[in-house]
Scaffold this motif. Sequence first.
Motif, PDB file in Angstrom:
ATOM      1  N   HIS A  23       1.021  -0.957  -0.188  1.00  4.91           N
ATOM      2  CA  HIS A  23      -0.034   0.138  -0.035  1.00  4.91           C
ATOM      3  C   HIS A  23       0.963   1.346  -0.079  1.00  4.91           C
ATOM      4  N   GLN A  24       2.406   1.150  -0.253  1.00  3.00           N
ATOM      5  CA  GLN A  24       3.029   2.284   0.010  1.00  3.00           C
ATOM      6  C   GLN A  24       2.657   2.993  -1.497  1.00  3.00           C
ATOM      7  N   GLY A  25       2.541   4.364  -1.157  1.00  5.17           N
ATOM      8  CA  GLY A  25       2.326   5.333  -2.311  1.00  5.17           C
ATOM      9  C   GLY A  25       1.007   5.151  -2.968  1.00  5.17           C
ATOM     10  N   THR A  26       0.118   4.542  -2.259  1.00  9.69           N
ATOM     11  CA  THR A  26      -1.327   4.662  -2.721  1.00  9.69           C
ATOM     12  C   THR A  26      -2.237   5.063  -1.444  1.00  9.69           C
ATOM     13  N   TYR A  27      -3.259   5.199  -2.044  1.00 11.27           N
ATOM     14  CA  TYR A  27      -4.500   5.386  -0.863  1.00 11.27           C
ATOM     15  C   TYR A  27      -5.301   4.062  -1.001  1.00 11.27           C
ATOM     16  N   MET A 121      -9.033  -1.781  -2.527  1.00  9.92           N
ATOM     17  CA  MET A 121      -9.547  -0.880  -3.440  1.00  9.92           C
ATOM     18  C   MET A 121      -9.003   0.455  -3.607  1.00  9.92           C
ATOM     19  N   GLU A 122      -8.874   0.862  -4.947  1.00 10.85           N
ATOM     20  CA  GLU A 122      -7.999   2.264  -4.943  1.00 10.85           C
ATOM     21  C   GLU A 122      -8.974   3.010  -5.959  1.00 10.85           C
ATOM     22  N   LEU A 123      -8.782   4.335  -5.704  1.00 10.83           N
ATOM     23  CA  LEU A 123      -9.819   5.396  -6.424  1.00 10.83           C
ATOM     24  C   LEU A 123      -9.005   6.194  -7.153  1.00 10.83           C
ATOM     25  N   GLY A 124      -9.465   6.518  -8.352  1.00  9.51           N
ATOM     26  CA  GLY A 124      -8.707   7.592  -9.074  1.00  9.51           C
ATOM     27  C   GLY A 124      -9.693   8.524  -9.706  1.00  9.51           C
ATOM     28  N   LEU A 125      -9.369   9.789  -9.582  1.00 10.47           N
ATOM     29  CA  LEU A 125     -10.096  10.781 -10.272  1.00 10.47           C
ATOM     30  C   LEU A 125      -9.963  11.210 -11.609  1.00 10.47           C
ATOM     31  N   TRP A 130      -3.502   4.204 -15.246  1.00 10.06           N
ATOM     32  CA  TRP A 130      -2.904   2.978 -14.270  1.00 10.06           C
ATOM     33  C   TRP A 130      -1.614   3.091 -14.670  1.00 10.06           C
ATOM     34  N   HIS A 131      -0.568   2.640 -13.656  1.00  8.32           N
ATOM     35  CA  HIS A 131       0.644   2.428 -13.956  1.00  8.32           C
ATOM     36  C   HIS A 131       1.286   1.225 -12.792  1.00  8.32           C
ATOM     37  N   LYS A 132       2.428   0.739 -13.243  1.00 10.47           N
ATOM     38  CA  LYS A 132       3.076  -0.039 -12.126  1.00 10.47           C
ATOM     39  C   LYS A 132       4.052   0.506 -11.361  1.00 10.47           C
ATOM     40  N   TYR A 138       0.633  -3.024  -9.979  1.00 11.91           N
ATOM     41  CA  TYR A 138      -0.467  -2.066 -10.453  1.00 11.91           C
ATOM     42  C   TYR A 138      -0.931  -1.124  -9.447  1.00 11.91           C
ATOM     43  N   MET A 139      -1.019   0.183 -10.048  1.00  7.39           N
ATOM     44  CA  MET A 139      -1.678   1.261  -9.239  1.00  7.39           C
ATOM     45  C   MET A 139      -2.338   2.091  -9.886  1.00  7.39           C
ATOM     46  N   ILE A 140      -3.439   2.759  -9.312  1.00 13.09           N
ATOM     47  CA  ILE A 140      -4.098   3.778 -10.250  1.00 13.09           C
ATOM     48  C   ILE A 140      -3.492   5.196 -10.131  1.00 13.09           C
ATOM     49  N   ASP A 141      -3.751   5.722 -11.352  1.00 15.08           N
ATOM     50  CA  ASP A 141      -3.551   7.040 -11.576  1.00 15.08           C
ATOM     51  C   ASP A 141      -4.235   8.068 -11.040  1.00 15.08           C
ATOM     52  N   ASN A 142      -3.820   9.135 -10.653  1.00 14.41           N
ATOM     53  CA  ASN A 142      -4.660  10.331 -10.168  1.00 14.41           C
ATOM     54  C   ASN A 142      -5.253   9.859  -8.841  1.00 14.41           C
ATOM     55  N   ALA A 143      -4.768   9.188  -7.983  1.00 10.23           N
ATOM     56  CA  ALA A 143      -5.221   8.461  -6.884  1.00 10.23           C
ATOM     57  C   ALA A 143      -5.749   9.394  -5.749  1.00 10.23           C
ATOM     58  N   VAL A 144      -7.068   9.182  -5.397  1.00  4.72           N
ATOM     59  CA  VAL A 144      -7.563   9.944  -4.221  1.00  4.72           C
ATOM     60  C   VAL A 144      -7.937   9.008  -3.202  1.00  4.72           C
ATOM     61  N   LYS A 145      -8.209   9.854  -1.931  1.00  5.41           N
ATOM     62  CA  LYS A 145      -8.845   8.781  -0.868  1.00  5.41           C
ATOM     63  C   LYS A 145     -10.116   8.098  -0.904  1.00  5.41           C
ATOM     64  N   CYS A 146     -10.322   7.151  -0.798  1.00  7.44           N
ATOM     65  CA  CYS A 146     -11.667   6.562  -0.983  1.00  7.44           C
ATOM     66  C   CYS A 146     -12.474   7.055  -0.021  1.00  7.44           C
TER      67      CYS A 146
END
Length: 306
Positions: A23-27, A121-125, A130-132, A138-146
Amino acid sequence: MEKAYFPMKYYNLTQGYLNSSTHQGTYALDTAGKDTGKDDIYAPFSCKVTKKYVKAGHAYTVWLTSLDKVLCANGQEEYLTMMIVHPEDIANLQIGQTFKQGELVCHEGKTGNASGNHLHMELGLGTCGWHKNSQGVYMIDNAVKCEEYLFLKKDTIVKNDIYKGKKYSFKIEDDNTNPIEPSSNNLGIKYTTTDLNERTGPGTNYSIVNSLSANTAVRVYEINGSWARIETGMWVSNNFLTSSKPSKHYKSMEVYNCQSLNVRQNYNNGKILKSIPVNTVVSVLEEKNGWTKIGQNAWVYAQYLK
Ligand SMILES: [Zn+2]
């Protein structure tokens, strides 16, 4: 407009963000349903499948992008993309396949490096990609807090919302954010005495969703302390409403003969800012070429006013 919903019946947080390797670097949030079996995951908004990743030994992942802008818990109206990780039953989903809000998409599972059935769950605006990350995850781009963007439905059961001492609480859906039927009882028409913010609740701690110009006519449905709820379902400060018609105000008119009326930035088909429902009362500030000015930079087509 649809609200963006938390996608499961139970909210049972098992991991928060920023404090573990995956979960590092993601929301990212992990939630484990009611903790027995594999709970349903529902479409958080009407959406389409924009990507899926199905590879043996890896965490299966599916990306769902909203078909339209949705109302977010923080008051924003935006497209959202949700990334759902670990389900086992997404192999047959097709890119472009659509789901209505609340429809079953898949079930939580434990594909990849997961110790038990859960939803990561990850949420993007926006209609984002997405990117690795450096670990190949895999992580979502433009991540925001769910928890800032999704509403919990009133009947969602919260089993746990704390991880390592940090609380991740979601806003519970509130009927006050639904537009009011214009036919219901109302307390009469008032006028704004200054430019005035519309908020999602009765207090300055609630999000601003719109701004009304001075001398705008509003129909008041409810008073709560020093706040008034108007026909949009939103709240404005009652301290800046008056019953006396301002001199600058020409006349009140109502939207009629249509379901809803687009409000545009300029006359002659300018950019659409929002739409207002039939029976909404507006102040006529200026009339020009078949268009009516109802606020600062806010014009509607005159033929749908009476
Ligand atoms: Zn996770």
